[in-house]
Design an enzyme around this catalytic site. Structure first.
Site, PDB file in Angstrom:
ATOM      1  CG  ASP A  87     -34.561 -63.239  24.975  1.00 51.51           C
ATOM      2  OD1 ASP A  87     -34.530 -64.482  25.024  1.00 51.51           O
ATOM      3  OD2 ASP A  87     -35.507 -62.560  25.445  1.00 51.51           O
TER       4      ASP A  87
ATOM      5  NE  ARG B 205     -29.751 -65.363  26.684  1.00 49.32           N
ATOM      6  CZ  ARG B 205     -31.061 -65.357  26.800  1.00 49.32           C
ATOM      7  NH1 ARG B 205     -31.812 -65.492  25.735  1.00 49.32           N
ATOM      8  NH2 ARG B 205     -31.618 -65.199  27.979  1.00 49.32           N
TER       9      ARG B 205
ATOM     10  CG  ASP C 200     -38.258 -64.582  24.384  1.00 49.74           C
ATOM     11  OD1 ASP C 200     -37.442 -65.508  24.564  1.00 49.74           O
ATOM     12  OD2 ASP C 200     -38.344 -63.588  25.124  1.00 49.74           O
TER      13      ASP C 200
ATOM     14  NE  ARG D  71     -31.285 -61.054  28.493  1.00 49.93           N
ATOM     15  CZ  ARG D  71     -32.386 -61.807  28.681  1.00 49.93           C
ATOM     16  NH1 ARG D  71     -33.282 -61.934  27.745  1.00 49.93           N
ATOM     17  NH2 ARG D  71     -32.574 -62.383  29.843  1.00 49.93           N
TER      18      ARG D  71
HETATM   19  C1  X6L Z   1     -43.148 -56.436  37.024  1.00 50.11           C
HETATM   20  C2  X6L Z   1     -42.342 -57.516  37.289  1.00 50.11           C
HETATM   21  C3  X6L Z   1     -43.167 -55.910  35.764  1.00 50.11           C
HETATM   22  C4  X6L Z   1     -41.563 -58.073  36.297  1.00 50.11           C
HETATM   23  C5  X6L Z   1     -42.388 -56.455  34.776  1.00 50.11           C
HETATM   24  C6  X6L Z   1     -40.887 -57.784  32.686  1.00 50.11           C
HETATM   25  C7  X6L Z   1     -39.792 -59.069  34.289  1.00 50.11           C
HETATM   26  C8  X6L Z   1     -40.067 -58.303  31.701  1.00 50.11           C
HETATM   27  C9  X6L Z   1     -38.972 -59.590  33.298  1.00 50.11           C
HETATM   28  C10 X6L Z   1     -41.587 -57.562  35.038  1.00 50.11           C
HETATM   29  C11 X6L Z   1     -40.741 -58.146  33.994  1.00 50.11           C
HETATM   30  C12 X6L Z   1     -39.108 -59.213  32.025  1.00 50.11           C
HETATM   31  C13 X6L Z   1     -35.912 -57.611  27.814  1.00 50.11           C
HETATM   32  C14 X6L Z   1     -36.041 -56.769  28.927  1.00 50.11           C
HETATM   33  C15 X6L Z   1     -35.674 -58.776  29.591  1.00 50.11           C
HETATM   34  C16 X6L Z   1     -36.031 -57.043  26.520  1.00 50.11           C
HETATM   35  C17 X6L Z   1     -36.393 -54.922  27.600  1.00 50.11           C
HETATM   36  C18 X6L Z   1     -38.220 -59.752  30.951  1.00 50.11           C
HETATM   37  C19 X6L Z   1     -37.026 -60.527  31.342  1.00 50.11           C
HETATM   38  N1  X6L Z   1     -35.695 -58.867  28.243  1.00 50.11           N
HETATM   39  N2  X6L Z   1     -36.285 -55.434  28.842  1.00 50.11           N
HETATM   40  N3  X6L Z   1     -35.900 -57.526  30.039  1.00 50.11           N
HETATM   41  N4  X6L Z   1     -36.284 -55.701  26.470  1.00 50.11           N
HETATM   42  N5  X6L Z   1     -36.631 -53.622  27.458  1.00 50.11           N
HETATM   43  O1  X6L Z   1     -35.947 -57.711  25.488  1.00 50.11           O
HETATM   44  O2  X6L Z   1     -38.477 -59.589  29.794  1.00 50.11           O
HETATM   45  S1  X6L Z   1     -35.451 -60.081  30.658  1.00 50.11           S
HETATM   46 MG    MG Z   2     -37.270 -62.746  26.651  1.00 55.94          MG
HETATM   47 MG    MG Z   3     -35.883 -66.014  25.868  1.00 56.23          MG
END
Ligand code: X6L
Ligand code: MG
Ligand code: MG
Length: 165
Positions: A98, A86, A100, A95
């Site tokens: 990840d 990563r 978590d 990535r």
């Molecule tokens: C409004 C604003 C609504 C921000 C949602 C949701 C921001 C999730 C960041 C958000 C918001 C994230 C994954 C991903 C990421 C994953 C999928 C994050 C940050 N990791 N999308 N995006 N799966 N589908 O594992 O989770 S990075």
């Molecule tokens: Mg995450």
């Molecule tokens: Mg993480």
């Protein structure tokens, strides 16, 4: 293992061989002393949320039993991320893996780099859908059920595409 805690992990990948990355991460986690992987959700393909435009993710949630501390579990997550190359570039960027920590028993932890329950888990369909599959009766920190929370989320695409085995 004496005095184990039930914990839930979210794993996601959208770079390289996504399915292989998830499998390798779970293999490493399962082979770690003091950790046993009890259940793995179905495999989901999910539209990326947050950050730059990027490819779809593969996501799963795993239930583990562990006698590791939350801090030790975080170290394990980081070790898995390093092993899978990563690269920490842009925030919320693509990535290979990840890992978590969603929940660690009933614990509430609020440290700079370790916040449990995961503060955004209830807002993310890519967490709630697989979590609901393996823990349908689980009560979320908000006091809502997984399906109640999931029903309130709009515009996040998630689809079961199979299983990791
Ligand atoms: C409004 C604003 C609504 C921000 C949602 C949701 C921001 C999730 C960041 C958000 C918001 C994230 C994954 C991903 C990421 C994953 C999928 C994050 C940050 N990791 N999308 N995006 N799966 N589908 O594992 O989770 S990075
Ligand atoms: Mg995450
Ligand atoms: Mg993480």
């Amino acid at each position: 293992m004496t005095e184990t805690i039930e914990a839930y992990l979210s794993l996601g990948s959208n770079l390289g061989d996504r399915r292989r990355n998830l499998k390798e991460a779970l293999r490493m986690i399962g082979e770690t002393d003091c950790v046993s992987v009890e259940k793995i959700s179905p495999l989901y393909e999910t539209g990326a949320v947050g950050g730059v435009e990027q490819g779809d993710f593969y996501n799963v949630v795993a239930r583990i039993e562990t006698s590791l501390s939350p801090r030790e579990l975080l170290h394990l997550a980081h070790r898995v991320e390093k092993r899978l190359d990563r690269v920490h570039g842009e925030r919320w960027g693509p990535r290979t893996i990840d890992v978590d920590i969603l929940l660690y028993g009933e614990a509430s932890i609020d440290e700079k780099d370790l916040v449990v329950p995961h503060p955004e888990m209830e807002n993310r369909a890519f967490v709630l859908a697989p979590l609901g599959d393996i823990a349908p009766l689980l009560m979320l920190p908000s006091g809502r059920t997984v399906s109640e929370r999931l029903a309130g989320i709009e515009g996040q695409t998630v689809k079961i595409i199979g299983s990791l085995d």
